[in-house]
Design an enzyme around this catalytic site. Structure first.
Site, short mmCIF file in Angstrom:
data_model
loop_
_atom_site.label_atom_id
_atom_site.label_comp_id
_atom_site.label_asym_id
_atom_site.label_seq_id
_atom_site.Cartn_x
_atom_site.Cartn_y
_atom_site.Cartn_z
N GLN A 1 42.87 26.86 35.63
CA GLN A 1 43.61 25.93 36.50
C GLN A 1 44.43 26.68 37.55
OE1 GLN A 1 43.52 22.73 37.04
NE2 GLN A 1 41.85 22.53 35.60
N SER A 2 43.94 27.81 38.00
CA SER A 2 44.67 28.62 38.98
C SER A 2 44.81 27.90 40.33
CB SER A 2 43.95 29.95 39.18
OG SER A 2 44.41 30.59 40.34
N ASN A 3 46.05 27.76 40.79
CA ASN A 3 46.29 27.22 42.13
C ASN A 3 45.88 28.24 43.18
OD1 ASN A 3 47.73 24.76 41.27
ND2 ASN A 3 49.19 26.26 40.45
N CYS B 1 43.41 30.37 42.97
CA CYS B 1 41.95 30.34 43.16
C CYS B 1 41.55 29.15 44.02
CB CYS B 1 41.24 30.31 41.80
SG CYS B 1 41.34 31.90 40.95
#
Ligand SMILES: Cc1ncc(COP(=O)(O)O)c(C=O)c1O
Length: 328
Positions: free
Chosen positions: A75-77, A79
């Site tokens: 859930q990386s913002n 990325c």
């Protein structure tokens, strides 16, 4: 300093607004509260990474890259914003994500796919290894990768937050508003490094407090050292004088709960409080935790009633949808 001549690819809608949190200030019975809306930077649902990526993508384009490569949590913002920046710059995007590919993509991961990123899955401890191997493989195929470290936290990326502090001080000057404290989520350190250096450049007199999202290094001070090192790398990149040490970096510890990305009552209550009193949406991993820390510090009387505290919203709300079970 030579900020104007640095390679930069415009991605953000700037300046981001500053709003008064009047109902919340009253409800908490504490200091005057303001919020800086970097969740509104405008690129694919916004967030702090947009400012870093303007300089990282600027350098990638200058070096003739055709692909952005980076890594992060599922859930990386960071990325998601990198995938969006790549799309806007006409570059390919390769993301290395921690964990197992879920059956149904949700939140940031759904956006990564919609934005055209190619996702590679690996166990979390393998992320750094993969991040060094994949570019080699791409080069072998004739591609020209530009590698962005986790969180985009290096001297180049931090430049975005030097400018953000200059932007903030200009906004405060124009409205004759004083700010005594700034609080924000801190994790890979680039945001805090840029802000601390920017505060020095812009002669901002208030105190900066980065709320640690995922570590407790208060004894060793190794995170403070890391942030100071990024700030010094940044100072060199933008050619400004003055060295920062770990004593210049203030980190708030004690709010990591059961670890990175694990939602507890602190985040749940903070998200509800902000949403129901101001109509502003926080995220479950970073800003929910950082704002939870702020409300706790206010209740403990850490800030004086006549002081002004600015909460810097760094984005992340797309992850909410992947946390529906924990938040509902
Ligand atoms: C929404 C949000 N806030 C804050 C941070 C922390 O910023 P930094 O990694 O620069 O410390 C991140 C980083 O991933 C983020 O996604």
């Amino acid at each position: 300093m030579h900020l104007e001549t640095l390679p930069r690819f415009r991605l953000a809608q700037l300046p981001t607004p500053i709003e008064r949190l009047e109902r919340l200030s009253r409800e908490l019975g504490g200091p005057e509260l303001l919020i800086k809306r970097d969740d509104q930077t405008g690129l694919a649902l916004g967030g702090n990474k947009t400012r870093k990526l303007e300089f990282l993508v600027g350098q990638a384009l200058e070096q003739g890259a055709d692909t952005l490569v980076t890594a992060g949590a599922a859930q990386s913002n960071h990325c998601r914003q990198t995938a969006a920046a790549a799309a806007k710059a006409g570059l390919k995007c390769e993301l290395i994500l921690a964990g197992k590919k879920p059956e149904l993509p949700n939140g940031n991961l759904l956006l990564d796919e919609l934005l055209g990123a190619n996702c590679h899955w690996t166990e979390r401890p393998q992320l750094p290894v993969k991040l060094s191997q994949l570019p080699e493989q791409l080069r072998g195929q004739g591609r020209k990768p530009y590698v962005i470290g986790i969180g985009g936290s290096n001297g180049v990326g931090a430049t975005g937050y030097v400018l953000a502090m200059m932007e903030l001080t200009e906004q405060l000057r124009a409205t004759q508003q004083r700010v005594d404290h700034i609080l924000f989520a801190s994790s890979s350190g680039g945001t805090q490094a840029g802000m601390v250096l920017g505060a020095r450049v812009a002669e901002f007199k208030g105190q900066l407090h980065g709320v640690s999202i995922d570590k407790d290094d208060r004894k060793s001070g190794s995170y403070e050292e890391e942030v100071a090192q990024i700030a010094n790398e940044c100072a060199q990149y933008i050619r400004t004088d003055g060295r920062l040490t770990k004593q210049d970096i203030k980190v708030v510890y004690g709010y990591t709960g059961e670890g990175y990305g694990v939602v507890s009552n602190l985040e749940r209550e903070a998200i509800r409080l902000m949403a129901r009193s101001e109509g502003i949406i926080l995220d479950p991993v970073y800003t929910g935790r950082a704002f939870g820390a702020l409300t706790d510090l206010i209740r403990k009387g850490v800030f004086k009633r006549d002081e002004t505290v600015l909460f810097w919203h760094t984005g992340g709300a797309p992850a909410l949808f992947a946390y529906a079970k924990e938040l509902a």
